[in-house]
Design a protein around this motif. Structure first.
Motif, mmCIF file in Angstrom:
data_model
loop_
_atom_site.group_PDB
_atom_site.id
_atom_site.type_symbol
_atom_site.label_atom_id
_atom_site.label_comp_id
_atom_site.label_asym_id
_atom_site.label_seq_id
_atom_site.Cartn_x
_atom_site.Cartn_y
_atom_site.Cartn_z
ATOM 1 N N VAL A 150 -84.681 15.992 4.037
ATOM 2 C CA VAL A 150 -84.423 16.752 2.820
ATOM 3 C C VAL A 150 -84.016 18.185 3.145
ATOM 4 O O VAL A 150 -83.111 18.753 2.521
ATOM 5 N N MET A 151 -84.657 18.773 4.137
ATOM 6 C CA MET A 151 -84.299 20.137 4.544
ATOM 7 C C MET A 151 -82.883 20.179 5.105
ATOM 8 O O MET A 151 -82.115 21.113 4.840
ATOM 9 N N SER A 152 -82.521 19.150 5.876
ATOM 10 C CA SER A 152 -81.161 19.087 6.415
ATOM 11 C C SER A 152 -80.133 19.021 5.302
ATOM 12 O O SER A 152 -79.084 19.675 5.354
ATOM 13 N N LEU A 153 -80.434 18.218 4.293
ATOM 14 C CA LEU A 153 -79.489 18.046 3.195
ATOM 15 C C LEU A 153 -79.363 19.297 2.333
ATOM 16 O O LEU A 153 -78.445 19.403 1.519
ATOM 17 N N GLN A 154 -80.264 20.228 2.521
ATOM 18 C CA GLN A 154 -80.151 21.523 1.857
ATOM 19 C C GLN A 154 -79.516 22.568 2.789
ATOM 20 O O GLN A 154 -79.457 23.747 2.453
ATOM 21 N N GLY A 155 -79.079 22.117 3.959
ATOM 22 C CA GLY A 155 -78.409 23.004 4.887
ATOM 23 C C GLY A 155 -79.322 23.780 5.805
ATOM 24 O O GLY A 155 -78.855 24.636 6.567
ATOM 25 N N ARG A 156 -80.626 23.472 5.819
ATOM 26 C CA ARG A 156 -81.585 24.213 6.640
ATOM 27 C C ARG A 156 -81.829 23.430 7.928
ATOM 28 O O ARG A 156 -82.891 22.871 8.165
ATOM 29 N N PHE A 157 -80.792 23.386 8.762
ATOM 30 C CA PHE A 157 -80.795 22.511 9.923
ATOM 31 C C PHE A 157 -81.803 22.940 10.985
ATOM 32 O O PHE A 157 -82.446 22.088 11.599
ATOM 33 N N ASP A 158 -81.932 24.229 11.216
ATOM 34 C CA ASP A 158 -82.856 24.690 12.260
ATOM 35 C C ASP A 158 -84.297 24.353 11.900
ATOM 36 O O ASP A 158 -85.073 23.888 12.746
ATOM 37 N N GLU A 159 -84.675 24.598 10.641
ATOM 38 C CA GLU A 159 -86.032 24.260 10.201
ATOM 39 C C GLU A 159 -86.268 22.764 10.308
ATOM 40 O O GLU A 159 -87.346 22.308 10.734
ATOM 41 N N ALA A 160 -85.280 21.991 9.895
ATOM 42 C CA ALA A 160 -85.413 20.535 9.934
ATOM 43 C C ALA A 160 -85.598 20.044 11.364
ATOM 44 O O ALA A 160 -86.425 19.167 11.628
ATOM 45 N N ALA A 161 -84.838 20.612 12.287
ATOM 46 C CA ALA A 161 -84.941 20.190 13.689
ATOM 47 C C ALA A 161 -86.320 20.492 14.256
ATOM 48 O O ALA A 161 -86.912 19.664 14.954
ATOM 49 N N ARG A 162 -86.850 21.667 13.948
ATOM 50 C CA ARG A 162 -88.189 22.010 14.463
ATOM 51 C C ARG A 162 -89.229 21.026 13.945
ATOM 52 O O ARG A 162 -90.128 20.613 14.692
ATOM 53 N N ALA A 164 -88.710 17.860 12.819
ATOM 54 C CA ALA A 164 -88.470 16.498 13.301
ATOM 55 C C ALA A 164 -88.912 16.313 14.743
ATOM 56 O O ALA A 164 -89.310 15.217 15.147
ATOM 57 N N LYS A 165 -88.850 17.382 15.553
ATOM 58 C CA LYS A 165 -89.209 17.265 16.964
ATOM 59 C C LYS A 165 -90.701 17.054 17.186
ATOM 60 O O LYS A 165 -91.120 16.787 18.316
ATOM 61 N N ALA A 166 -91.494 17.116 16.120
ATOM 62 C CA ALA A 166 -92.918 16.790 16.247
ATOM 63 C C ALA A 166 -93.117 15.316 16.534
ATOM 64 O O ALA A 166 -94.150 14.916 17.091
ATOM 65 N N ASP A 167 -92.134 14.479 16.170
ATOM 66 C CA ASP A 167 -92.280 13.033 16.317
ATOM 67 C C ASP A 167 -91.191 12.394 17.162
ATOM 68 O O ASP A 167 -91.382 11.286 17.676
ATOM 69 N N LEU A 168 -90.047 13.037 17.299
ATOM 70 C CA LEU A 168 -88.913 12.429 17.979
ATOM 71 C C LEU A 168 -88.466 13.274 19.166
ATOM 72 O O LEU A 168 -88.638 14.498 19.152
ATOM 73 N N PRO A 169 -87.861 12.655 20.183
ATOM 74 C CA PRO A 169 -87.334 13.415 21.314
ATOM 75 C C PRO A 169 -86.255 14.395 20.851
ATOM 76 O O PRO A 169 -85.477 14.082 19.943
ATOM 77 N N PRO A 170 -86.188 15.567 21.471
ATOM 78 C CA PRO A 170 -85.209 16.576 21.049
ATOM 79 C C PRO A 170 -83.771 16.067 21.006
ATOM 80 O O PRO A 170 -83.013 16.426 20.107
ATOM 81 N N ALA A 171 -83.380 15.233 21.967
ATOM 82 C CA ALA A 171 -81.992 14.753 21.999
ATOM 83 C C ALA A 171 -81.666 13.924 20.758
ATOM 84 O O ALA A 171 -80.580 14.048 20.180
ATOM 85 N N ILE A 172 -82.615 13.071 20.335
ATOM 86 C CA ILE A 172 -82.402 12.251 19.143
ATOM 87 C C ILE A 172 -82.331 13.133 17.903
ATOM 88 O O ILE A 172 -81.467 12.951 17.037
ATOM 89 N N VAL A 173 -83.239 14.099 17.814
ATOM 90 C CA VAL A 173 -83.234 15.005 16.670
ATOM 91 C C VAL A 173 -81.916 15.757 16.592
ATOM 92 O O VAL A 173 -81.290 15.844 15.518
ATOM 93 N N ASN A 174 -81.469 16.294 17.710
ATOM 94 C CA ASN A 174 -80.225 17.060 17.715
ATOM 95 C C ASN A 174 -79.031 16.193 17.314
ATOM 96 O O ASN A 174 -78.152 16.635 16.562
ATOM 97 N N ASP A 193 -76.787 16.873 14.027
ATOM 98 C CA ASP A 193 -75.343 17.042 14.180
ATOM 99 C C ASP A 193 -74.583 16.040 13.312
ATOM 100 O O ASP A 193 -73.542 16.361 12.718
ATOM 101 N N TYR A 194 -75.111 14.811 13.225
ATOM 102 C CA TYR A 194 -74.460 13.780 12.406
ATOM 103 C C TYR A 194 -74.477 14.173 10.935
ATOM 104 O O TYR A 194 -73.458 14.096 10.239
ATOM 105 N N ILE A 195 -75.639 14.605 10.454
ATOM 106 C CA ILE A 195 -75.734 15.016 9.052
ATOM 107 C C ILE A 195 -74.823 16.206 8.784
ATOM 108 O O ILE A 195 -74.103 16.245 7.782
ATOM 109 N N ARG A 196 -74.834 17.166 9.695
ATOM 110 C CA ARG A 196 -73.997 18.358 9.521
ATOM 111 C C ARG A 196 -72.510 17.978 9.438
ATOM 112 O O ARG A 196 -71.774 18.480 8.583
ATOM 113 N N SER A 197 -72.081 17.089 10.321
ATOM 114 C CA SER A 197 -70.667 16.717 10.338
ATOM 115 C C SER A 197 -70.281 15.920 9.097
ATOM 116 O O SER A 197 -69.199 16.101 8.539
ATOM 117 N N MET A 198 -71.184 15.043 8.644
ATOM 118 C CA MET A 198 -70.877 14.246 7.462
ATOM 119 C C MET A 198 -70.795 15.119 6.215
ATOM 120 O O MET A 198 -69.960 14.893 5.333
#
Length: 273
Positions: A218-230, A232-242, A246-251
């Protein structure tokens, strides 16, 4: 990007990113105090109850019990839930449809059958089954929540939110209900409300990764990508999160795609909440 434009794009993009079928349905198999520790299947092999929190172990255990006594409602319900837990949906529906015909007034059987129908993408068939189960056990918030999941799967997000709020009346501040409600709000394009609801869910330590990942989306879809990444990395590897970010941003930066998606949209739901 203007805020209104971002919200419009997010509303169109959400159904592609999130499958309602992964919403928590809240079912789990349980042996109860009087269950034996092992059973024997028709081939003479002992099936230990073991740790029934393990989906494969649960399916093996209840499968053995079901082979011995397929007419028992409790066994059929537990076996169906266990099959759903390992993704064997056709087999679960076979077991539970038969049990529902044999035990049409058993709330546990109807609950398991309704949830398996939702998991199989048959929400339209699931709703009357879940409504019947809730009429037999009106204090069970899981049955009301499952109806919400079914309505969300059908795109009936306003009606889904009514069900989730009804479930919250039975189980206030329950993190599973709040997580589903938050995702339902997001699916309807109500991103700020979705964020508030998911944050409320996360106040409960039992909310777990699902609430965090939905909040990050939801944060990503509001354009707050940095907050969303921080987050998401609590549960997923950084490479997957990034990669996901990037996919959401490009779409979200492809206007032609949004125009195509708008043309594919179903008519708006105009019912009053």
């Amino acid at each position: 990007m203007a805020m209104a434009s971002r919200k419009t794009k997010a509303k169109k993009f959400l159904p592609l990113l999130v499958s309602v079928s992964v919403l928590a349905l809240g079912a789990c198999a349980s042996t109860g105090k009087d269950e034996p520790k092992s059973t024997v299947d028709p081939k003479g092999l002992t099936v230990e109850a073991g740790n029934l929190d393990n989906p494969v172990a649960a399916a093996a255990y209840w499968g053995g019990r079901y082979e011995q006594n397929p007419g028992d409602a409790a066994i059929a319900a537990n076996y169906g839930n266990a099959l759903r837990g390992i993704g064997s949906l056709p087999q679960a529906l076979t077991v539970l449809s038969g049990a529902a015909r044999q035990h049409p007034e058993n709330a546990d059987v109807l609950e398991a059958y309704g949830k398996s129908l939702v998991a199989a993408g048959e929400a339209g068939q699931a709703i009357p089954v879940l409504v019947k189960a809730a009429s037999l056990n009106p204090s069970d918030w899981r049955l009301v929540m499952a109806q919400g999941v079914a309505h969300d799967q059908l795109g009936e997000h306003r009606l889904a939110r009514i069900k989730y709020r009804g479930a919250l009346e039975l189980a206030p501040d329950n993190p599973s209900i709040l997580t589903n409600l938050g995702l339902s709000l997001a699916l309807a394009g109500k991103l700020p409300q979705a964020e508030d609801t998911l944050r409320r869910a996360m106040e409960n330590p039992a909310a777990g990764a699902k609430a965090r990942q939905n909040l990050a989306l939801v944060m990503s879809l509001q354009g707050r990508f940095d907050e969303a990444a921080r987050l998401a990395k609590a549960d997923l590897p950084p490479a997957i999160v990034n990669n996901n970010i990037d996919y959401i941003r490009s779409m979200m930066a492809q206007p032609a795609l949004w125009k195509q998606m708008e043309q594919l949209d179903a008519p708006a739901d105009t019912r009053i909440e």
